[in-house]
Design an enzyme around this catalytic site. Structure first.
Site, mmCIF file in Angstrom:
data_model
loop_
_atom_site.group_PDB
_atom_site.id
_atom_site.type_symbol
_atom_site.label_atom_id
_atom_site.label_comp_id
_atom_site.label_asym_id
_atom_site.label_seq_id
_atom_site.Cartn_x
_atom_site.Cartn_y
_atom_site.Cartn_z
ATOM 1 N N GLU A 67 0.817 -1.209 0.000
ATOM 2 C CA GLU A 67 0.000 0.000 0.000
ATOM 3 C C GLU A 67 0.853 1.262 0.000
ATOM 4 O OE1 GLU A 67 -2.218 -3.424 1.632
ATOM 5 O OE2 GLU A 67 -0.279 -2.522 2.106
ATOM 6 N N LEU A 344 0.337 -7.928 -9.477
ATOM 7 C CA LEU A 344 0.820 -7.131 -10.602
ATOM 8 C C LEU A 344 2.336 -7.017 -10.691
ATOM 9 C CD1 LEU A 344 -1.827 -4.287 -10.443
ATOM 10 C CD2 LEU A 344 -1.688 -6.111 -12.134
#
Length: 431
Positions: A67, A344
């Site tokens: 994050e 990803l």
């Protein structure tokens, strides 16, 4: 007012109870792994952080490494276009603090671990720093942090937001709590329409919500550097070797992969095990020993010249080291209690991606990857066959690489859309 006060007291009571329930595990990590020693003073409000300089202040917060890392292009763009602003970056984990310092202190950001969200601790910190804008990454919003920031007049935004099905059900059951928890946010910039529906389900107005896509698909040129040759040389991998990087693995992932790896007697197949939590290193090692797999530790100078399996017992290198791989697996996806990690990162390093069946933490993204054939979903029964095929068939590997690049290209405008929304808010503010 009474209802708000009661909600705050109940929330405090819940946090205190949660702390005491977790206390044995916390103290185990302190005494046996040395965790939290450097951060306890700030966590408990004994030491207050200090931000140098003058000017408007934006406070970014993310739960941990992933994050916090996705904030990089945002902070770089913010610094370019609004250089008068001061940055604060907080996170809940020591690994996140380590990553944030590496990425953002050169930009002048003040980095520290987020103090506990007890009203008697966090409110005084918020009052001292008095942020003008607070930005939460993905969903790690804390009630007292958010409400005190708003009380002092700050704008509060959620970026790259998501809400899992489990959290949605929990907040739907306590709809008033869900509304109180997220209602102070001025804007929610979300990854997908499904997440929008979930936030609306718990009472958030659609007027506050924007859907821009997943910011993690954006590749800042400075972050997209592919250091394949560097890492393969450092790991001592020859051009004939094939490397499988098992990223952010948990013990259940290790159990499944240990069975598969035991079939690879060919010394040209190398396996790099990258644990999600270094304090579980001994558990990982025991599982490999039980399976009869010889391995070395990176911290002890081992390389693939000596072993076919290495454990990467170092922090903060996974995203970079994916570039050395011929195949990558994202861990936590063979553990139903975890539900996966960042899917990803391998694609951004142009590496074929595999993940297991338990991916509810990113279920929407996983489904997109399956639809576009940009990622391979495997289970215990199919894993060996899929890996064998990819190792033997370079054409198939290249096809997955191209599909991954195409997927990222289609999604890459998410950052620009997010930035334009935030920029419109910044320019409207009277500082």
């Amino acid at each position: 007012m009474i209802r708000r006060w009661l909600t705050s007291r109940l929330y405090d009571a819940f946090l205190v109870c949660a702390f005491f329930v977790s206390a044995p595990r916390i103290f185990y990590k302190v005494f046996f792994h040395g965790k939290y020693i450097d951060s306890w003073k700030i966590r408990f409000g004994v030491q207050k952080p200090f931000v140098k300089g003058e000017g408007p202040l934006v406070w970014f917060h993310g739960a941990s490494v992933g994050e916090v890392s996705l904030l990089a292009p945002l902070l770089n763009r913010w610094r370019e276009e609004f250089p008068e602003w001061r940055f604060v970056v907080t996170t809940c984990s020591e690994a996140g603090v380590h990553t944030a310092r590496r990425l953002y202190e050169s930009l002048g950001a003040t980095v520290f671990v987020l103090p506990l969200d007890l009203s008697c601790i966090i409110k005084s910190v918020v009052r001292k720093l008095a942020p003008d804008i607070v930005i939460f990454s993905e969903g790690d919003c804390w009630l007292h942090f958010l409400t005190e920031s708003k009380r002092l007049g700050a704008k509060a935004f959620l970026i790259n937001g998501k809400l899992s099905e489990h959290s949605c059900k929990r907040f739907s059951f306590l709809k008033r709590l869900g509304r109180n928890y997220f209602a102070p946010l001025d804007l929610l910039i979300l990854q997908d329409e499904l997440y929008k529906q979930r936030f609306m389900q718990i009472g958030i107005s659609s007027d506050k919500i924007h859907v821009t896509g997943n910011m993690k698909t954006f590749i800042e040129s400075s972050l997209a550097t592919n250091r394949r040759d560097f890492w393969r040389a450092k790991l001592q991998i020859s051009s004939q070797d094939r490397l499988i990087v098992l990223g952010s693995v948990h013990p259940k992932d290790v159990e499944v992969w240990a069975e598969v790896v035991s079939h690879f007697h060919n010394s040209s197949t190398k396996i790099l095990w990258v644990p999600r939590h270094l304090e579980k290193l001994k558990e990982h090692a025991k599982l490999l020993e039980k399976a009869g797999i010889l391995f070395g530790l990176w911290s002890q100078g081992a390389s693939f010249r000596q072993y076919n399996s290495l454990i990467m017992d170092a922090m903060g290198v996974l995203k970079d080291i994916y570039s050395a791989a011929d195949i990558a697996f994202v861990g936590g996806t063979f553990d139903p209690s975890v539900g996966g990690h960042n899917l990803l990162e391998p694609l951004q390093k142009e590496v074929p991606l595999m993940f297991g069946p338990y991916i509810y933490s990113q279920s929407v993204l996983a489904e997109k990857l399956r639809e576009k054939e940009a990622g391979l979903s495997v289970n215990k029964e199919t894993l060996l066959d899929v890996v064998t095929d990819l190792l033997q068939n370079e054409k198939n590997r290249q096809a997955y690489i191209e599909k991954g690049k195409s997927f990222l290209k289609q999604e890459e405008n998410s950052f620009q859309q997010t930035w334009e929304i935030l920029k419109s808010q910044i320019t409207c503010m009277k500082i």
